[in-house]
Write a protein that holds these residues in place. Structure first.
Motif, short mmCIF file in Angstrom:
data_model
loop_
_atom_site.label_atom_id
_atom_site.label_comp_id
_atom_site.label_asym_id
_atom_site.label_seq_id
_atom_site.Cartn_x
_atom_site.Cartn_y
_atom_site.Cartn_z
N ALA A 179 -7.35 -32.39 -8.69
CA ALA A 179 -8.34 -33.45 -8.46
C ALA A 179 -7.64 -34.79 -8.18
CB ALA A 179 -9.26 -33.58 -9.68
N LEU A 180 -6.60 -35.07 -8.95
CA LEU A 180 -5.87 -36.33 -8.76
C LEU A 180 -5.23 -36.37 -7.37
CD1 LEU A 180 -4.78 -39.00 -9.80
CD2 LEU A 180 -2.99 -37.75 -11.03
N GLY A 181 -4.68 -35.23 -6.94
CA GLY A 181 -4.08 -35.15 -5.61
C GLY A 181 -5.11 -35.40 -4.51
N ARG A 182 -6.28 -34.82 -4.68
CA ARG A 182 -7.36 -35.03 -3.70
C ARG A 182 -7.77 -36.50 -3.66
NH1 ARG A 182 -12.61 -31.72 -4.62
NH2 ARG A 182 -13.38 -32.98 -2.90
N ALA A 183 -7.87 -37.10 -4.83
CA ALA A 183 -8.27 -38.52 -4.91
C ALA A 183 -7.23 -39.40 -4.21
CB ALA A 183 -8.46 -38.94 -6.36
N ALA A 184 -5.95 -39.11 -4.48
CA ALA A 184 -4.88 -39.91 -3.89
C ALA A 184 -4.89 -39.78 -2.37
CB ALA A 184 -3.53 -39.47 -4.45
N GLN A 185 -5.14 -38.56 -1.90
CA GLN A 185 -5.19 -38.32 -0.45
C GLN A 185 -6.32 -39.15 0.18
OE1 GLN A 185 -5.90 -34.18 0.41
NE2 GLN A 185 -4.18 -34.15 1.83
N ALA A 186 -7.46 -39.16 -0.48
CA ALA A 186 -8.59 -39.93 0.05
C ALA A 186 -8.26 -41.43 0.04
CB ALA A 186 -9.85 -39.66 -0.78
#
Ligand SMILES: Nc1ncnc2c1ncn2[C@@H]1O[C@H](COP(=O)(O)OP(=O)(O)OP(=O)(O)O)[C@@H](O)[C@H]1O
Ligand SMILES: C=C(C)CCOP(=O)(O)O
Length: 242
Positions: free
Chosen positions: A24-31
């Motif tokens: 989830a953190l990786g997805r958030a950072a990507q966004a």
């Protein structure tokens, strides 16, 4: 400037102490890497800060004078902050830490005093300051908890945020029937449906969030991780507060 809070319930597994939800953190950072403006990030406590605060019985109003408890809460938040920075760096976001414990305090009438020159300077120098909920010195009470949501309100006003987004575990504020409300303009509109967090949370969950955001001049939006890309793309998503 755009201000985004990553809810602790999004970037951690809130029910298992000190567990980062890396995916989830990786997805958030990507966004967030797609933000085309100055950006300030705030993150919540999740299973880091709330776990320790609850164990020690510390909240926004109940303080502790025990240094080891203060340091325990603060260090846990710094560990989570490190994980958030790592994820942002992996997406080439120039994120730098700002630890609220060392930057502000609450005065004798519990008002937050939080100088913002440091954040303003970092922004001007091209960095993405990453702040977080924390323990904070509190006149007459030792130290209490500062929630990321309080920081969002303070920073949005003082730094003239153009847009404010809160990425939480839910797609927006639910009404009594469990439907996401598009727009909340007063606490009374949704008071009946508003509750606390389902996980360990010493700062009041959704009810406290809505109440604080209503006090903001700039409208804030609450959405979940699926909505973060849309928020970054300036599309309508989740629940608008105010
Ligand atoms: N009417 C409601 N609509 C939406 N969520 C609600 C409502 N009432 C209670 N909640 C709870 O509030 C939670 C969101 O508040 P919470 O403080 O956990 O979010 P967060 O900011 O993501 O986490 P953290 O405080 O750790 O940063 C939801 O996960 C849900 O369990
Ligand atoms: C519990 C601590 C230390 C921080 C709380 O911040 P929040 O999760 O944004 O409410």
């Amino acid at each position: 400037m755009i201000l985004v809070k990553l809810g602790g319930s999004v970037v951690t597994d809130k029910d298992t102490p000190e567990t980062v939800d890396e995916a989830a953190l990786g997805r958030a950072a990507q966004a967030l890497a797609g933000v085309d403006d100055d950006l300030v990030v705030v993150h919540g406590g999740g299973s880091f800060g709330h776990h320790f605060a609850s164990e020690y019985g510390v909240s926004r109003t109940v303080g502790t004078e025990d240094y080891s408890e203060v340091v325990g809460i603060h260090d846990a938040m710094c560990r989570l902050n490190g994980a958030v920075l790592d994820a942002l760096h992996a997406e080439a976001v120039p994120a730098v830490p700002v630890h609220p414990f060392s930057a502000g305090f609450r005065n004798a009438v519990a008002d937050l005093v939080f100088p913002t020159g440091q954040v303003r300077t970092l922004l001007r120098e091209g960095f993405v300051p990453v702040l977080h909920g924390d323990a904070i010195g509190h006149e007459g009470k030792g130290a209490t908890i500062l929630s990321g949501d309080e920081l969002v309100v303070e920073l949005a006003e003082r730094l003239d945020a153009r847009r404010v987004g809160l990425c939480s575990a839910v797609p927006g504020v639910y009404d009594d029937d469990g439907e996401v409300v598009e727009h909340v303009t007063s606490f009374a509109d949704v008071a009946g449906a508003l509750g606390e967090s389902e996980s360990t949370d010493v700062t009041g969950g959704m009810a406290a969030k809505v109440e604080e955001l209503l006090a903001l001049d700039v409208p804030a939006t609450i959405f979940d991780l699926d909505g973060l890309d849309a928020f970054v793309a300036e599309e309508e998503v989740g629940t608008r507060i105010g």
